[in-house]
Design an enzyme around this catalytic site. Structure first.
Site, short mmCIF file in Angstrom:
data_model
loop_
_atom_site.label_atom_id
_atom_site.label_comp_id
_atom_site.label_asym_id
_atom_site.label_seq_id
_atom_site.Cartn_x
_atom_site.Cartn_y
_atom_site.Cartn_z
CD GLU A 137 -1.27 -2.42 2.00
OE1 GLU A 137 -2.15 -3.14 2.31
OE2 GLU A 137 -0.12 -2.65 2.20
CB CYS A 183 -0.74 0.10 5.06
SG CYS A 183 0.89 -0.69 4.56
#
Length: 154
Positions: free
Chosen positions: A53, A84
């Site tokens: 991510e 993330c």
């Protein structure tokens, strides 16, 4: 289209261990077009921040020439971890879709529950103690920021 983009993130996650990475993939979409995608490269790059991510966010920001991804959607093979999650909020993504959840990740050996627990503790009570040192000039960077006429607000 959501299923197709999510499937692409899963496909990245399936293929990635063969290339020395972890079993995670992420795709960022803008106006139903893929802007960026990445797999997890933590072990391959010896970089604990190289989650799929985060890397996809970095690429999307570079391509869009903006640190804000307000009109973009993230598709991830798994529920984003706390790091993330922070990056997602800082990038201001519009939506996030994921396939597996954090419990599935824990069963596979990727358990982030201790981080969620640590975040709730006072900094000095964490397993890695985080101790504030008072210093006279500590707020000067923020004072300079607040008076800088050319700043770009976050």
């Amino acid at each position: 289209m959501k299923i197709e983009f999510l499937q692409q993130a899963i496909d990245l996650a399936i293929e990635n261990p063969r290339n020395g990475g972890g079993p995670y993939g992420a795709v960022i979409v803008h106006n139903e077009q893929i802007l960026a995608s990445s797999a997890n490269l933590v072990a391959k790059n010896n970089d604990p921040t190289a989650h799929a991510e985060v890397l996809a966010i970095r690429l999307a920001c570079q391509k869009s020439n903006d640190f804000r991804l307000t009109d973009c959607v993230l598709y991830s093979s798994c529920e984003p971890c706390p790091m993330c999650l922070g990056a997602i909020y800082w990038a201001r993504l519009k939506e996030v879709y994921f396939a597996c959840n954090r419990l599935d990740a824990a069963k596979a050996g990727f358990d982030d529950s201790f981080i969620y627990e640590e975040i709730q503790l006072a900094p000095e009570q964490r397993k890695i103690p985080m101790l504030q040192i008072e210093i006279a000039d500590a707020n000067k960077p923020f004072q300079a920021w607040n008076t800088y006429p050319g700043k770009i607000p976050y």
